[in-house]
Design an enzyme around this catalytic site. Structure first.
Site, PDB file in Angstrom:
ATOM      1  N   MET A 169       0.813  -1.224   0.000  1.00 57.01           N
ATOM      2  CA  MET A 169       0.000   0.000   0.000  1.00 57.01           C
ATOM      3  C   MET A 169       0.846   1.273   0.000  1.00 57.01           C
ATOM      4  O   MET A 169       0.462   2.279   0.599  1.00 57.01           O
ATOM      5  CB  MET A 169      -0.976  -0.028   1.191  1.00 57.01           C
ATOM      6  CG  MET A 169      -1.882  -1.249   1.204  1.00 57.01           C
ATOM      7  SD  MET A 169      -2.777  -1.524  -0.341  1.00 57.01           S
ATOM      8  CE  MET A 169      -4.131  -0.394  -0.115  1.00 57.01           C
ATOM      9  N   ARG A 170       1.986   1.234  -0.654  1.00 49.81           N
ATOM     10  CA  ARG A 170       2.840   2.419  -0.813  1.00 49.81           C
ATOM     11  C   ARG A 170       3.117   2.605  -2.289  1.00 49.81           C
ATOM     12  O   ARG A 170       3.452   1.612  -2.968  1.00 49.81           O
ATOM     13  CB  ARG A 170       4.190   2.237  -0.114  1.00 49.81           C
ATOM     14  CG  ARG A 170       4.082   1.846   1.330  1.00 49.81           C
ATOM     15  CD  ARG A 170       3.850   3.055   2.202  1.00 49.81           C
ATOM     16  NE  ARG A 170       3.737   2.651   3.592  1.00 49.81           N
ATOM     17  CZ  ARG A 170       3.631   3.508   4.591  1.00 49.81           C
ATOM     18  NH1 ARG A 170       3.606   4.816   4.353  1.00 49.81           N
ATOM     19  NH2 ARG A 170       3.526   3.090   5.822  1.00 49.81           N
ATOM     20  N   ASN A 209       1.739  -4.971 -10.365  1.00 53.04           N
ATOM     21  CA  ASN A 209       0.865  -4.651  -9.233  1.00 53.04           C
ATOM     22  C   ASN A 209      -0.526  -5.218  -9.509  1.00 53.04           C
ATOM     23  O   ASN A 209      -0.935  -5.322 -10.665  1.00 53.04           O
ATOM     24  CB  ASN A 209       0.766  -3.127  -9.075  1.00 53.04           C
ATOM     25  CG  ASN A 209      -0.110  -2.720  -7.906  1.00 53.04           C
ATOM     26  OD1 ASN A 209      -0.056  -3.338  -6.838  1.00 53.04           O
ATOM     27  ND2 ASN A 209      -0.927  -1.702  -8.092  1.00 53.04           N
ATOM     28  N   HIS A 238      -4.553  -4.415  -8.578  1.00 53.60           N
ATOM     29  CA  HIS A 238      -5.395  -3.340  -8.049  1.00 53.60           C
ATOM     30  C   HIS A 238      -6.854  -3.799  -8.048  1.00 53.60           C
ATOM     31  O   HIS A 238      -7.318  -4.361  -9.042  1.00 53.60           O
ATOM     32  CB  HIS A 238      -5.223  -2.080  -8.900  1.00 53.60           C
ATOM     33  CG  HIS A 238      -6.014  -0.943  -8.367  1.00 53.60           C
ATOM     34  ND1 HIS A 238      -5.654  -0.280  -7.206  1.00 53.60           N
ATOM     35  CD2 HIS A 238      -7.175  -0.381  -8.773  1.00 53.60           C
ATOM     36  CE1 HIS A 238      -6.556   0.647  -6.943  1.00 53.60           C
ATOM     37  NE2 HIS A 238      -7.479   0.607  -7.871  1.00 53.60           N
TER      38      HIS A 238
HETATM   39  C1  GAR Z   1      -6.034  -6.676  -2.528  1.00 49.37           C
HETATM   40  O1  GAR Z   1      -7.412  -6.458  -2.707  1.00 49.37           O
HETATM   41  C2  GAR Z   1      -5.217  -5.846  -3.512  1.00 49.37           C
HETATM   42  O2  GAR Z   1      -5.823  -5.728  -4.777  1.00 49.37           O
HETATM   43  C3  GAR Z   1      -5.206  -4.503  -2.808  1.00 49.37           C
HETATM   44  O3  GAR Z   1      -4.984  -4.830  -1.459  1.00 49.37           O
HETATM   45  C4  GAR Z   1      -5.567  -6.106  -1.175  1.00 49.37           C
HETATM   46  C5  GAR Z   1      -4.523  -6.975  -0.534  1.00 49.37           C
HETATM   47  O4  GAR Z   1      -5.066  -8.184  -0.115  1.00 49.37           O
HETATM   48  N1  GAR Z   1      -4.186  -3.649  -3.325  1.00 49.37           N
HETATM   49  C6  GAR Z   1      -4.344  -2.330  -3.462  1.00 49.37           C
HETATM   50  O5  GAR Z   1      -5.364  -1.745  -3.141  1.00 49.37           O
HETATM   51  C7  GAR Z   1      -3.143  -1.595  -4.048  1.00 49.37           C
HETATM   52  N2  GAR Z   1      -3.485  -0.246  -4.374  1.00 49.37           N
HETATM   53  P1  GAR Z   1      -4.108  -9.396   0.274  1.00 49.37           P
HETATM   54  O6  GAR Z   1      -3.076  -8.819   1.247  1.00 49.37           O
HETATM   55  O7  GAR Z   1      -5.007 -10.378   0.933  1.00 49.37           O
HETATM   56  O8  GAR Z   1      -3.465  -9.907  -0.981  1.00 49.37           O
END
Ligand code: GAR
Length: 261
Positions: A133-134, A155, A157
């Site tokens: 998340m960075r 990545n 998203h």
């Molecule tokens: C996931 O939904 C991913 O798409 C999102 O964080 C979550 C992580 O879940 N990523 C973002 O929002 C990036 N901007 P996880 O730790 O269970 O894989």
């Protein structure tokens, strides 16, 4: 391409990371996870890595920001030039307060320099952001992926980009009243969730859905999509192509897109 070496960065639970590890171990990706790094000492993704005997490390971004604000010396790498980065970055508008921008990119460079040092013992072919998340600044990207046409940072998203970039893809999709939601895997460039798209999957949103149910639908698709996209990378099937499109009134638009070959 033979077996690829994959590094991962996570901030939280790491269910995407788990899907990728399982796909490597199960032979669905011809790859091996070589490290799991995090900006968050409490990320459960780290424990997932340890369980599979994958080396892990933490670069505590919050702690670095705190030390920077306290005036700690030697945090920002010597080879970092904030003016160079300010010219390249596309995360903030040029009208943003310069002191605020300098602080932001100084702290990023301090943290990213530490990330680069932590990753150094583990050479990799592909870096996957799995709920990291960075945003990554041009300082990190240029050092980790010096050839933009040969991208190696991916990545995932939780929205159908280019709609709803940022930190709450599911929430933004839900609150907007979308009838369809989805997830996107893309290569990382200087912008926020703006790099060339590799793959997308979509699900329907019905009037009965809540934010929780759309997250449930979406995350399962994320696991499949991320594995599919990494497999294509490992098979050497992803090629960056510069396209020029003619628009009305003689105008043209150029885009760099991913072709699956
Ligand atoms: C996931 O939904 C991913 O798409 C999102 O964080 C979550 C992580 O879940 N990523 C973002 O929002 C990036 N901007 P996880 O730790 O269970 O894989």
């Amino acid at each position: 391409m033979g077996e690829i070496r994959i590094g991962a960065l996570v901030s939280g639970g790491g269910t995407n990371l788990q899907a990728i590890i399982d796909a490597c171990e199960g032979g669905r990706i011809n790859g091996r996870m070589v490290f799991v790094g995090s900006d968050n000492p409490g990320a459960h993704g780290l424990a997932r890595g340890e369980k599979h005997n994958i080396p892990t490390f933490v670069v505590d971004y919050k702690d670095i920001a705190r030390r920077y604000d306290e005036g700690a010396e030697g945090l920002v790498p010597e080879n970092f030039n904030v003016n160079e980065i300010l010219k390249k970055q596309t995360l903030f508008s040029v009208s943003e307060d310069p002191a605020r921008l300098t602080r932001f990119f100084d702290i990023r460079a301090a943290a990213e320099g530490a990330l680069i040092r932590a990753m150094n013992p583990y050479p990799f072919d592909l870096l996957v952001l799995a709920g990291f998340m960075r945003t990554l600044s041009p300082y990190f990207i240029d050092k980790t992926n010096p050839a933009p046409l040969d991208p190696r940072i991916m990545n995932i998203h939780p929205a159908l980009l280019p709609a709803f970039p940022g930190t709450d893809g599911y929430g933004d999709t839900y609150r907007y009243g979308c009838r369809v939601g989805g997830c996107t895997v893309h290569f990382v460039d200087y912008g926020e969730d703006s790099g060339a798209i590799i793959g997308q999957k979509a699900y329907e949103i019905t009037p009965e859905d809540t934010i929780e149910t759309i997250k449930e639908k979406g995350i399962k698709l994320e696991w499949e999509l991320y594995v599919d996209c990494i497999r294509l990378f490992a098979e050497g099937k992803l090629k960056m192509t510069r396209k020029t499109y003619a628009l009305q009134k003689g105008r043209k638009v150029q885009r760099t897109v991913v072709e699956i070959v």
